[in-house]
Structures are given as C-alpha cells and as structure tokens.
Design a protein around this motif. Structure first.
Motif, mmCIF file in Angstrom:
data_model
loop_
_atom_site.group_PDB
_atom_site.id
_atom_site.type_symbol
_atom_site.label_atom_id
_atom_site.label_comp_id
_atom_site.label_asym_id
_atom_site.label_seq_id
_atom_site.Cartn_x
_atom_site.Cartn_y
_atom_site.Cartn_z
ATOM 1 N N ASP A 36 -64.128 65.210 -9.805
ATOM 2 C CA ASP A 36 -64.452 64.495 -8.565
ATOM 3 C C ASP A 36 -64.975 63.087 -8.856
ATOM 4 O O ASP A 36 -64.617 62.125 -8.171
ATOM 5 C CB ASP A 36 -65.500 65.271 -7.762
ATOM 6 N N LEU A 37 -65.803 62.973 -9.866
ATOM 7 C CA LEU A 37 -66.351 61.664 -10.217
ATOM 8 C C LEU A 37 -65.269 60.731 -10.749
ATOM 9 O O LEU A 37 -65.260 59.534 -10.451
ATOM 10 C CB LEU A 37 -67.470 61.833 -11.251
ATOM 11 N N LEU A 38 -64.325 61.278 -11.524
ATOM 12 C CA LEU A 38 -63.227 60.455 -12.028
ATOM 13 C C LEU A 38 -62.303 60.002 -10.907
ATOM 14 O O LEU A 38 -61.834 58.864 -10.899
ATOM 15 C CB LEU A 38 -62.430 61.233 -13.081
ATOM 16 N N VAL A 39 -62.018 60.891 -9.970
ATOM 17 C CA VAL A 39 -61.193 60.513 -8.820
ATOM 18 C C VAL A 39 -61.879 59.402 -8.031
ATOM 19 O O VAL A 39 -61.241 58.428 -7.618
ATOM 20 C CB VAL A 39 -60.913 61.731 -7.918
ATOM 21 N N SER A 40 -63.186 59.535 -7.842
ATOM 22 C CA SER A 40 -63.938 58.508 -7.125
ATOM 23 C C SER A 40 -63.860 57.170 -7.847
ATOM 24 O O SER A 40 -63.660 56.117 -7.226
ATOM 25 C CB SER A 40 -65.401 58.942 -6.976
#
Length: 260
Positions: free
Chosen positions: A209-213
């Motif tokens: 999720d953090l990488l997608v963000s």
C-alpha cells in the motif's frame, strides 16, 4: 539462482558477518564480507557482486546512505540487488529502505535459512524483470507508454509528456513494471507482493500500500480519486490506463535540468 552467485555481506558486527558467510557458503554461494562503507566500496570495485546484504544500522554511513549512494552512482553496480537487514520492524522503516533502492528487507532477528530464501527470491525476481510476466507487453519492448507517461525499461526511469525524466527507486520500478505488464487487470496485494518481492504478504505488512501510494505521487495521480492506479475495494489495485509497447532503440531525451 546460480550457486556460484557472489554475495557481499556488509555489517559492522563481525560475528554476524562470519555466521552469515559460513551458512551461505555451505549453500554453495560465494561470499565476501565488509565492516563498513569503505570496505563495501572496495569489494564492489574488486569483485563482481551479484547481491549485497546490507545492514541498516551501522556507525558512520548507515545502510540507507550506502544504498542511496550506490543507486545514484551510475557505476557498474548501481543496479546490483540489495537486501536490507534491519533491527526495526516498523512499516515506515521498511518503505524508506525500499524507496532508497533496496530490493527487499529482512528484520532481525532471523534465521540464516530465511536469508538464503530471500536471496534466492530477490535474484530470481531481479533476473525476471523486465520483461513482462504473461507475454503482454512484448519481451523486447523498451518503451511502455501509458496515460501521459513513458517508462524506459532500459534506463529504468519515467519520462513525462514534456520529456522530463522522473527517477524511480528499484521498488517503484518493479511495481510499475508489474502493473504495465498486467494493464486493466486487478492485482491483489498477495499477487503484487509475490511479483515484486517474491514472497507472500503478511497480514500486517503495508509495504505494498505504501509503495502504491509513493508510485501515485510519482505519476501525479490524485490520491483521493486516482485515474491511473485505481483501488478496487477488498480486491487490490488496477492500472486503468491502456499500455502501448514500443521496441524503440532511442529513448526520449530529457529536458535541460536533468531528472526531477
């Protein structure tokens, strides 16, 4: 993974360096050890290294600094896979390491067998990307165009509509390459973890999720109403744009002022 792969272990703890080297050599790997950044740089200049196991917390130049500097060096080892070791277990510490260019992370304490498994997964994944994972786009594609962006798979960076280069970390590049290989297909967090990090997602692991963000920020994608990488509730993420693959031998020239 080739059993003759050469692993560089960088850790200021001599006992840990020796323990890991002894174990990995028993698995058929070759190992070189370094106690700090100076010895790491000397080893990289002397040997052909296939992967660096790099401790995050070291006196002087820490692992994050060494990782960032290696990725920015532009030298022959700029794209060498890096597996970060950290005594911390927080999501933000993990994602910072990935953003700096680390290919995976492993929290201490761990058993050497898990490190060996991670090394195998990182090497397998690194050598598999690019090209695509399911024959779309073509394996010989250098440029992948989508929305108003172009991904250069040779130089591993983005180019916007004005020709400005946008640098990507190693983790960001792999994530985007996976999305572009599976356009308009919903990918679960487990699938993204397996395709980008070679392992299953932990229920408490928010690194995807953090990488997608972070990737959305690179693409200028509105976080609340994203148009390029959309969230599919209870399922995962989908690249909503059409992808056009080109086998051009000449990439776009960046504008004066360099990468942003």
């Amino acid at each position: 993974m080739n059993t003759s792969d050469h692993i560089l272990i960088v850790d200021d703890d001599r006992d840990i360096r020796q323990l890991l080297a002894d174990y990995l050599e028993k698995q058929g790997l070759r190992c070189t050890t370094a106690a700090d950044g100076r010895e790491m740089k000397a080893a990289l200049e002397t040997h052909r290294i296939d992967l660096v196991v790099l401790d995050l917390m070291m006196p002087g130049e820490d692992g994050l600094t060494l990782c960032r500097n290696l990725r920015a060096s532009g030298g022959p080892h700029a794209n060498t896979p890096i597996l970060m070791l950290t005594a911390r277990g927080e999501d933000m510490d993990r994602i910072i390491g990935l953003e700096m260019g680390a290919d995976d992370y492993l929290a201490k304490p761990f058993v050497p067998r898990e490190l060996f498994a991670r090394i195998r997964a990182v090497l397998r994944r690194t050598r598999a990307l690019p090209p695509n994972l399911d024959a779309t786009p073509p394996a010989n594609a250098r440029l992948l165009r989508f929305a108003h962006w172009c991904l250069d798979t040779v130089n591993r960076h983005l180019v916007d509509a004005e020709g400005t280069v946008v640098a990507l970390s190693g983790a960001e590049y792999r994530m985007l390459a996976v999305f572009l290989s599976h356009p308009q297909k919903v990918l679960s967090r487990d699938q993204l973890m397996e395709l980008t990090q070679g392992r299953e997602a932990d229920v408490f692991d928010r690194s995807i999720d953090l990488l997608v963000s972070r990737l959305r920020q690179r693409l200028g994608d509105n976080a609340r109403e994203p148009a390029i990488i959309k969230t599919v509730r209870n399922e995962g993420y989908v690249l909503a744009a059409e992808v056009v693959a080109e086998a051009d031998t000449k990439a776009e020239e960046p504008h004066e002022g360099g990468a942003r």
